[in-house]
Scaffold this motif. Structure first.
Motif, PDB file in Angstrom:
ATOM      1  N   HIS A  11       0.798  -1.394  -0.063  1.00 46.71           N
ATOM      2  CA  HIS A  11       0.250   0.214   0.217  1.00 46.71           C
ATOM      3  C   HIS A  11       1.256   1.005   0.051  1.00 46.71           C
ATOM      4  O   HIS A  11       0.788   2.189  -0.340  1.00 46.71           O
ATOM      5  N   GLY A  12       1.767   1.331   0.650  1.00 43.31           N
ATOM      6  CA  GLY A  12       2.739   2.644   1.144  1.00 43.31           C
ATOM      7  C   GLY A  12       2.149   3.547   1.544  1.00 43.31           C
ATOM      8  O   GLY A  12       2.586   4.549   1.774  1.00 43.31           O
ATOM      9  N   SER A  13       1.946   3.033   2.858  1.00 46.15           N
ATOM     10  CA  SER A  13       1.790   4.331   4.076  1.00 46.15           C
ATOM     11  C   SER A  13       2.909   4.393   4.925  1.00 46.15           C
ATOM     12  O   SER A  13       2.653   5.643   5.214  1.00 46.15           O
ATOM     13  N   ASN A  14       4.044   3.274   4.850  1.00 42.26           N
ATOM     14  CA  ASN A  14       5.479   3.787   5.773  1.00 42.26           C
ATOM     15  C   ASN A  14       5.845   4.636   4.505  1.00 42.26           C
ATOM     16  O   ASN A  14       6.647   5.537   5.259  1.00 42.26           O
ATOM     17  N   PHE A  15       5.657   4.409   3.310  1.00 46.56           N
ATOM     18  CA  PHE A  15       6.100   5.392   2.529  1.00 46.56           C
ATOM     19  C   PHE A  15       5.553   6.911   2.729  1.00 46.56           C
ATOM     20  O   PHE A  15       6.168   7.711   2.658  1.00 46.56           O
ATOM     21  N   ILE A 108      11.738  -1.816   7.884  1.00 42.62           N
ATOM     22  CA  ILE A 108      10.363  -1.457   8.890  1.00 42.62           C
ATOM     23  C   ILE A 108      10.036  -3.176   9.278  1.00 42.62           C
ATOM     24  O   ILE A 108      10.139  -3.978   8.216  1.00 42.62           O
ATOM     25  N   HIS A 109      10.460  -3.853  10.298  1.00 40.83           N
ATOM     26  CA  HIS A 109       9.313  -5.040  10.454  1.00 40.83           C
ATOM     27  C   HIS A 109       8.540  -4.248  11.663  1.00 40.83           C
ATOM     28  O   HIS A 109       8.639  -4.750  12.402  1.00 40.83           O
ATOM     29  N   PRO A 110       7.387  -5.612  11.538  1.00 42.50           N
ATOM     30  CA  PRO A 110       6.265  -5.120  11.935  1.00 42.50           C
ATOM     31  C   PRO A 110       6.240  -6.264  13.502  1.00 42.50           C
ATOM     32  O   PRO A 110       5.100  -6.394  13.947  1.00 42.50           O
ATOM     33  N   ALA A 111       7.794  -6.841  14.353  1.00 41.88           N
ATOM     34  CA  ALA A 111       7.515  -7.083  15.189  1.00 41.88           C
ATOM     35  C   ALA A 111       8.540  -6.642  15.674  1.00 41.88           C
ATOM     36  O   ALA A 111       9.387  -5.752  15.550  1.00 41.88           O
TER      37      ALA A 111
HETATM   38  C1  GRF Z   1       4.512  -3.047   6.931  1.00 44.32           C
HETATM   39  O1  GRF Z   1       3.446  -3.828   8.210  1.00 44.32           O
HETATM   40  C2  GRF Z   1       5.493  -2.985   7.393  1.00 44.32           C
HETATM   41  O2  GRF Z   1       6.076  -3.654   8.774  1.00 44.32           O
HETATM   42  C3  GRF Z   1       5.907  -4.530   6.398  1.00 44.32           C
HETATM   43  O3  GRF Z   1       5.104  -4.845   5.607  1.00 44.32           O
HETATM   44  C4  GRF Z   1       3.877  -3.592   5.975  1.00 44.32           C
HETATM   45  C5  GRF Z   1       3.897  -2.584   4.635  1.00 44.32           C
HETATM   46  O4  GRF Z   1       3.112  -1.969   4.453  1.00 44.32           O
HETATM   47  N1  GRF Z   1       7.425  -4.376   6.024  1.00 44.32           N
HETATM   48  P1  GRF Z   1       2.463  -0.035   3.445  1.00 44.32           P
HETATM   49  O5  GRF Z   1       2.587  -0.481   2.833  1.00 44.32           O
HETATM   50  O6  GRF Z   1       3.721   1.007   4.441  1.00 44.32           O
HETATM   51  O7  GRF Z   1       1.438   0.093   4.229  1.00 44.32           O
END
Ligand code: GRF
Length: 213
Positions: A11-15, A108-111
């Motif tokens: 999706h790119g929410s972190n971007f 980025i890792h979600p844990a």
């Molecule tokens: C996030 O949960 C991140 O931890 C993982 O992939 C997901 C990316 O989400 N590496 P988004 O595309 O940034 O919304």
């Protein structure tokens, strides 16, 4: 101004979160390139809406992983990229890229690594495993990237209580909020060259980071 490449598959929410902090001047860098392996990725629209060049590299278009990563490396060099940000990128970064951008790639890792990390541990798989294990805390980790999944030196971590979470989706929501907070902070530290790496330990040079919420 340092130039960043963002690699993403989803999706790119972190971007988006990183872009916002660049616009606010919190991160002193510009995004010179967006790389994705997924022609349907949401990051493509975000990049185009912000005038950021996108290189779509579906692995099937390349004879093997070496050619795939070689093409990406060539694009990074041409775009004069200084740092690489993995924002939900599902492919392993080729050795030739990791070697050339040593200690200049973060993920980025979600844990809370090293728990719930490694090959196959991405996206909802992580939150399912966390929910099923019944741990009371989860969170997010930003780490430097080396040649093994999720095994590089840890830059930042932040935990969140999930004691009352009733589903893995609820955990995912709480963790994603943490990701959007600590990833821009880690990007700032990286581009300001404030990370001192000794083996697997990272110390932050200069004053502690204060997030720009
Ligand atoms: C996030 O949960 C991140 O931890 C993982 O992939 C997901 C990316 O989400 N590496 P988004 O595309 O940034 O919304």
């Amino acid at each position: 101004m340092k130039r960043i490449a963002v690699f993403a598959s989803g999706h790119g929410s972190n971007f988006q979160a990183i872009l916002e902090q660049i616009k606010k001047g919190f991160i002193p860098a510009s995004i010179g390139l967006c790389i994705t392996n997924n022609p349907e990725a949401g990051v493509i629209e975000i990049a185009e809406a912000n005038g950021i060049p996108v290189k779509i590299c579906p692995p099937k278009d390349y004879s093997d992983s070496h050619a795939f990563n070689q093409a990406i490396l060539a694009a990074l060099i041409e775009a004069e990229i200084d740092y690489i940000i993995l924002a939900g990128y599902l492919k392993l970064i080729g050795r030739q890229i990791v070697d050339r951008y040593s200690n200049k790639i973060i993920n980025i890792h979600p844990a809370l690594l090293p728990s719930f990390g490694g090959k196959g541990m991405y996206g909802h798989h992580v939150h399912e495993a966390v929910f099923n294990r019944g741990v009371k805390l989860s969170g997010a980790t930003v780490h430097l990237v080396n040649n093994k999944y999720d095994a590089g030196p840890i830059v930042l971590q932040k935990s969140v209580s999930i004691e009352d979470a009733i589903s893995d989706e609820e955990i995912a929501k709480r963790v994603l909020k943490i990701e959007h907070e600590i990833f821009p902070q880690a990007v700032k530290l990286l581009v300001e060259n404030r990370l001192e790496v000794n083996g697997l330990r990272v110390t932050i040079k200069g004053e502690q980071i204060v997030g720009d919420d």
